[in-house]
Each structure stands twice: as structure tokens, then as C-alpha cells.
Design a protein around this motif. Structure first.
Motif, short mmCIF file in Angstrom:
data_model
loop_
_atom_site.label_atom_id
_atom_site.label_comp_id
_atom_site.label_asym_id
_atom_site.label_seq_id
_atom_site.Cartn_x
_atom_site.Cartn_y
_atom_site.Cartn_z
N TYR A 5 7.94 18.88 5.08
CA TYR A 5 7.78 19.12 6.51
C TYR A 5 7.25 17.87 7.21
O TYR A 5 7.74 17.48 8.27
CB TYR A 5 6.81 20.29 6.76
CG TYR A 5 7.51 21.62 6.99
CD1 TYR A 5 8.02 21.94 8.25
CD2 TYR A 5 7.68 22.53 5.97
CE1 TYR A 5 8.66 23.14 8.47
CE2 TYR A 5 8.32 23.74 6.17
CZ TYR A 5 8.81 24.05 7.43
OH TYR A 5 9.45 25.23 7.64
N SER A 6 6.24 17.25 6.60
CA SER A 6 5.66 16.03 7.20
C SER A 6 6.72 14.95 7.36
O SER A 6 6.79 14.29 8.39
CB SER A 6 4.54 15.44 6.33
OG SER A 6 3.55 16.37 6.12
N ALA A 58 -2.88 -1.67 11.22
CA ALA A 58 -4.29 -1.24 11.16
C ALA A 58 -4.78 -1.26 9.71
O ALA A 58 -5.90 -1.69 9.42
CB ALA A 58 -4.44 0.16 11.76
N MET A 59 -3.91 -0.80 8.78
CA MET A 59 -4.28 -0.81 7.36
C MET A 59 -4.47 -2.24 6.87
O MET A 59 -5.37 -2.52 6.08
CB MET A 59 -3.18 -0.15 6.50
CG MET A 59 -2.92 1.31 6.75
SD MET A 59 -4.23 2.41 6.19
CE MET A 59 -4.21 2.16 4.46
N GLU A 81 9.20 16.04 10.11
CA GLU A 81 8.58 15.98 11.44
C GLU A 81 8.41 14.54 11.91
O GLU A 81 8.48 14.24 13.09
CB GLU A 81 7.20 16.66 11.42
CG GLU A 81 7.31 18.16 11.63
CD GLU A 81 6.03 18.89 11.27
OE1 GLU A 81 4.98 18.24 11.10
OE2 GLU A 81 6.10 20.13 11.15
N ALA A 132 -0.59 13.40 -1.21
CA ALA A 132 0.51 14.02 -0.47
C ALA A 132 0.36 13.81 1.04
O ALA A 132 0.27 14.77 1.81
CB ALA A 132 0.57 15.51 -0.80
N PHE A 133 0.28 12.58 1.44
CA PHE A 133 0.22 12.28 2.87
C PHE A 133 0.95 10.97 3.14
O PHE A 133 1.21 10.19 2.22
CB PHE A 133 -1.24 12.22 3.36
CG PHE A 133 -2.13 11.34 2.53
CD1 PHE A 133 -2.32 10.01 2.85
CD2 PHE A 133 -2.79 11.85 1.41
CE1 PHE A 133 -3.14 9.19 2.08
CE2 PHE A 133 -3.63 11.03 0.64
CZ PHE A 133 -3.80 9.70 0.98
N LEU A 134 1.27 10.74 4.42
CA LEU A 134 2.07 9.57 4.77
C LEU A 134 1.15 8.36 5.00
O LEU A 134 -0.03 8.53 5.27
CB LEU A 134 2.88 9.86 6.04
CG LEU A 134 3.75 11.11 5.99
CD1 LEU A 134 4.62 11.22 7.24
CD2 LEU A 134 4.65 11.13 4.75
N PRO A 135 1.71 7.16 4.92
CA PRO A 135 0.87 5.99 5.17
C PRO A 135 0.49 5.90 6.64
O PRO A 135 1.25 6.33 7.51
CB PRO A 135 1.76 4.81 4.76
CG PRO A 135 3.15 5.33 4.79
CD PRO A 135 3.09 6.80 4.57
N GLY A 136 -0.69 5.33 6.91
CA GLY A 136 -1.11 5.11 8.29
C GLY A 136 -0.42 3.88 8.85
O GLY A 136 0.43 3.27 8.20
N GLU A 150 6.38 21.60 -0.15
CA GLU A 150 6.96 22.02 1.14
C GLU A 150 6.27 21.34 2.32
O GLU A 150 6.93 20.85 3.25
CB GLU A 150 6.89 23.55 1.29
CG GLU A 150 7.88 24.23 0.35
CD GLU A 150 8.12 25.69 0.67
OE1 GLU A 150 7.62 26.18 1.70
OE2 GLU A 150 8.81 26.34 -0.13
N ASP A 151 4.94 21.30 2.29
CA ASP A 151 4.21 20.65 3.39
C ASP A 151 4.59 19.18 3.50
O ASP A 151 4.72 18.64 4.59
CB ASP A 151 2.68 20.75 3.16
CG ASP A 151 2.14 22.09 3.61
OD1 ASP A 151 2.85 22.80 4.34
OD2 ASP A 151 1.00 22.43 3.22
N TYR A 211 0.86 -1.18 0.00
CA TYR A 211 0.00 0.00 0.00
C TYR A 211 0.90 1.23 0.00
O TYR A 211 1.83 1.32 0.79
CB TYR A 211 -0.88 0.02 1.27
CG TYR A 211 -1.41 1.40 1.58
CD1 TYR A 211 -2.55 1.87 0.93
CD2 TYR A 211 -0.75 2.25 2.46
CE1 TYR A 211 -3.01 3.15 1.18
CE2 TYR A 211 -1.21 3.53 2.71
CZ TYR A 211 -2.35 3.97 2.07
OH TYR A 211 -2.80 5.24 2.30
#
Lengths: 111, 351
Positions: free
Chosen positions: B268-269, B222-223, B272, B214-218, B264-265, B209
Motif C-alpha cells: 500500500y505504501s 535531508a538524510m 500510495e 518495512a518503511f520507505l526511505p526519507g 500488505e501495508d 542508504y
């Protein structure tokens, strides 16, 4: 003065609230982190609740954060929209249920 | 949905030096965010060093029947880079001499290489413990000549690992192309039918998966639960493990991040979510990636960025364990993708 009240980049600085009161700030973030852990509810279910509440609270930071968090947990856009309708239904229900109070008052004052 | 590779489109981002320039400038040049080198130096993990080789990952060519939105290989039907039988023979000669326990074939769609079956047959004679083919699933249904792939995989005890971005049609097709979901479901059912992915079966079927945006995997476990429940309920499909992989900011995904103003976001993610514990187990420390033309890289991502191994042994024909073991791994800011959260590798989380 900032030109707008809300800046999306401020969300990243949330943690800085501890700088002006470390004890309370840390207690809050510990609590916050614990709340969202997997428990009797899954972290995914909690994310959807948070997304709905973010809308009823009309918190732009929370909406950004929990839309992304929901996506990360594999939540679909259909599920997200249904969740915020739940929030909206409670909000509108909470308004309308006060209609009973209005009716009671009318009946009392004006028979 | 794209139908051509960035290379075919003549995009600037098809050039690896342009990608590396973007990853080194902006927020990383003005100290807004620490470079990966500085970040791992904080925990005395620089330089990253190669441990003994465990996994040999072979990219047998960039040709693919799909043009996925975020492909880090920029693969597609228009890519003509295909490994020759001569290079395959050189790889076979090397596998016999190394202690690698895993052989991992990737692409493109590896099955599209005309010598794919010969290579699998020869390599399976050597007896590596875990022989992986990264199959995109739709290839099994793409053409009659591929219909018998499930049987072929079974015959050679291949460990099949396949991409599946979501258990719903909408999200899958958005990322991988119209009709991909239905074809993938059919292919998974066929793999199940010959025994792949069934509980207790030695025929391993794992799914990969990676996020559709533009987001990280959960959380990986759980996935996995969500995938298993949905695929079972909707299609009676079973599989063994789900690997959650983070999208690295290179090639088509970098192009998407920049075009959608998420770059950029996203960086940053990643920064972080940096996890020093993941650094200790990043895949480049026990893996070598071999390109279609036989060159050696620390990972498939460095291969696409054309960052060769930091060793005198640069090509499979001149492979020397003593020159490669202990080498300094070549890094840039894309490496944050493998150290975010629970970490990410071709085998899923690492921490």
C-alpha cells in the motif's frame, strides 16, 4: 457497526474526509502538508514533535503514522522514546502544577 | 541474525516463481490495488521501453562475506554462483562496442570473485567514464588479502559505492550483522586516508542508504545531511553523496515482509507513493544487468526474479544493440519500489 472504534486500515482513508466537505477538507490538508515541510525546523524535528504530541493526544492513528515517519527520517528508537518522555513530562507537569491551585484553595478554606 | 541464504535453507521464497506468484496474487489479483502495468497505463507509460544503453551493471557472483537481513540477491558465504573469466572476457568485448558511460560491478561482494582484480584491470584500460565497484566495506577488513583494496581502487580510479544503513551501530548491525558497523567505519576511514570521499577529490566515495525495516526511505538530501553530520562528528569520516534506495519486495525482504505481517501495508505504501515522474527515469530504461553466468536482464531485481530481457539477445555472448534498444521492459509489482516518492535506482532518487 464496526466491532472496534479504531481500525488501523482507516488511516489510509483519512483523505476521504474531503468527500463530505471538499473545501474545508482541502484547506485542512493543504495546511497540514505545509506545516510539515522543511522550515525553520527540519522535517525530522517536526516528525519528533508530532510523535510526542501523538502520544499526549493518545491518537492511535497518529502514533502509527509518526512512528513510521520518524523511522523513515532515520530517527532512532532512543530518540523516539526521549521525545515521548518530553510529552509525558509536560502532561504530568500540567497535572501537578494544578497542585498549587489545590494548595491555594486549602490555604484559603482551611487556613 | 541469519547466517544462511534462503537458498541454503531450502526456503520456498528462494524460488523466483514463488516470489512472482505472491506479487501477482492477493491484493493485486482482487483489484484492491492496481497492478504496476495498469498503474503506468494510466499515464500512457506502458510499455516501458529501453532507451540507448548508458549503464552496464555486472553481477560478478552471489558470494558474500555478509548475510544482510534484506538482501535482494539472497547473497552469503554459501552462495557458489561466481562469474568465470570467460564470461568476463565476453563482457569486456561488449563494453568496447557500446556507448555505455558507466560500468557498475556488484554482487555479492564483487571482491570475492577470484578474477575480480584481473577484470578491473582489463576493464579500466577500456576507459569508461564512471567505473563503479559496489563494496560492502567490511570485505576490506575481512581478510589480509583484501587490506590493500583502497589502494587498488585508487590505482584504477574506481568509484566506490558502499552500503551504510545508519550512522549508529545498533541500527547498522541489526540489518547487516554483528560487528559490521565498526568494520565499516574502519574501512571508510581507510578509504578517506587514501583520498576517497574527501571534498573536491576525484576519488568518488558514495554511500547507499536503504531502510532497515518495512518503511520507505526519507528525503535523500535531508538524510545525506544527517549522515554527514554524524559520521563527521563521531568518526571524522567524509563522503560525497548519499543514495537513498527503496527496498524492493523480493527475496529476503519479501520473506521479512510476509513473516512480520507487513507485506500488505508495505505494498500500500509503495502504491500510495507512486510517482509517474519517476517512471520516466527508472534505471531499467538505460541499464542492462548481466548475471554471473552472462545472461541479460533489465535490472538486478529482474535478474534475481529470473525474468530475462524481452529480446532475442539474451546472453552477453550474443549482445546486439539493435535487438536490445527499444525492447519492452519486463515488469511486475516489485517495480513499484522504483517509482515510489522521488523514485529509486542504484544511483539514488530519479525524480
Amino acid at each position: 457497526m464496526a466491532k472496534t472504534y479504531y481500525d488501523p486500515a482507516d488511516l489510509r482513508k483519512f483523505g476521504k474526509i474531503t468527500e463530505w466537505n471538499e473545501e474545508l477538507g482541502n484547506k485542512f490538508f493543504d495546511y497540514y502538508g505545509k506545516v510539515f515541510e522543511e522550515g525553520a525546523l527540519t522535517a525530522r524535528e517536526k516528525s519528533l514533535i508530532a510523535l510526542a504530541v501523538a502520544h499526549t493526544e493518545q491518537c492511535p492513528y497518529c502514533i502509527d503514522a509518526y512512528t513510521k515517519d520518524s523511522l523513515q527520517r532515520g530517527v532512532t528508537k532512543e530518540e523516539m522514546m526521549e521525545a515521548i518522555h518530553v510529552g509525558a513530562a509536560i502532561k504530568s507537569g500540567a497535572t501537578l502544577v494544578h497542585g498549587v491551585q489545590m494548595m491555594n484553595k486549602v490555604n484559603k478554606l482551611d487556613g | 541474525m541469519a547466517t544462511k541464504s534462503l537458498k541454503k535453507l531450502g526456503s520456498d521464497l528462494a524460488k523466483s516463481n514463488k516470489q512472482l506468484e505472491i506479487l501477482s496474487n492477493g491484493i493485486f489479483a482482487n483489484d484492491e490495488l492496481p497492478t504496476f502495468k495498469n498503474k503506468i497505463s494510466e499515464t500512457s507509460q506502458f510499455p516501458l521501453k529501453a532507451k540507448p544503453l548508458e549503464i552496464l551493471q555486472i553481477n560478478v557472483g552471489y558470494m558474500c562475506n555478509q548475510v544482510c537481513e534484506h538482501c535482494h540477491v539472497d547473497a552469503g558465504p554459501d552462495r557458489k554462483e561466481i562469474m568465470t573469466q570467460e564470461t568476463m572476457q565476453q563482457i569486456l568485448d561488449v563494453i568496447k562496442t557500446t556507448g555505455a558511460h558507466t560500468l557498475d560491478l556488484t554482487g555479492g561482494a564483487p571482491e570475492m570473485n577470484p578474477n575480480f582484480r584481473w577484470f578491473v584491470e582489463e576493464a579500466s584500460k577500456i576507459g569508461v567514464k564512471d567505473f563503479i565497484v559496489r563494496s560492502n566495506l567490511t570485505i576490506i577488513r575481512a581478510n589480509k588479502k583484501y587490506y590493500d583494496l583502497p589502494q587498488f581502487f585508487k590505482k584504477h580510479n574506481i568509484h566506490v559505492i558502499s552500503s551504510m544503513p545508519h550512522w549508529t551501530r545498533g541500527k547498522t548491525d541489526k540489518q547487516r550483522g554483528e560487528g559490521v558497523f565498526d568494520m565499516s567505519i574502519k574501512a571508510l576511514q581507510e578509504l578517506n586516508a587514501v583520498g576517497y570521499g574527501m571534498p573536491g577529490s576525484d576519488l568518488k566515495l558514495d554511500l547507499v542508504y536503504n531502510p532497515s525495516g518495512a518503511f520507505l526511505p526519507g528525503d535523500q538530501s535531508a538524510m545525506e545531511k544527517d549522515f554527514k553530520k554524524a559520521l563527521m562528528e563521531d568518526f571524522s569520516i567524509q563522503f560525497h553523496n548519499l543514495f537513498a534506495i527503496t527496498n524492493l519486495p523480493i527475496a529476503r525482504f519479501l520473506d521479512f515482509l510476509i513473516a512480520s505481517e507487513n507485506y500488505e501495508d508495505y505494498m500500500y505504501s509503495l502504491v500510495e507513493a507512486y510517482n509517474p515522474a519517476a517512471v520516466a527515469n527508472v534505471m531499467c530504461t538505460n541499464t542492462l544487468s548481466v548475471s554471473w553466468d552472462g545472461y541479460l536482464f533489465d535490472c538486478d531485481f529482474n535478474q534475481m526474479l529470473e525474468l530475462p530481457v524481452n529480446s532475442k539477445s539474451k546472453h552477453i555472448s550474443e549482445y546486439k544493440t539493435e535487438l536490445l534498444e527499444g525492447r519492452n521492459i519486463v515488469i511486475s509489482q516489485h517495480c513499484y519500489g522504483c517509482t515510489a516518492g522521488a523514485g529509486s535506482s542504484c544511483q539514488g532518487v530519479v525524480a
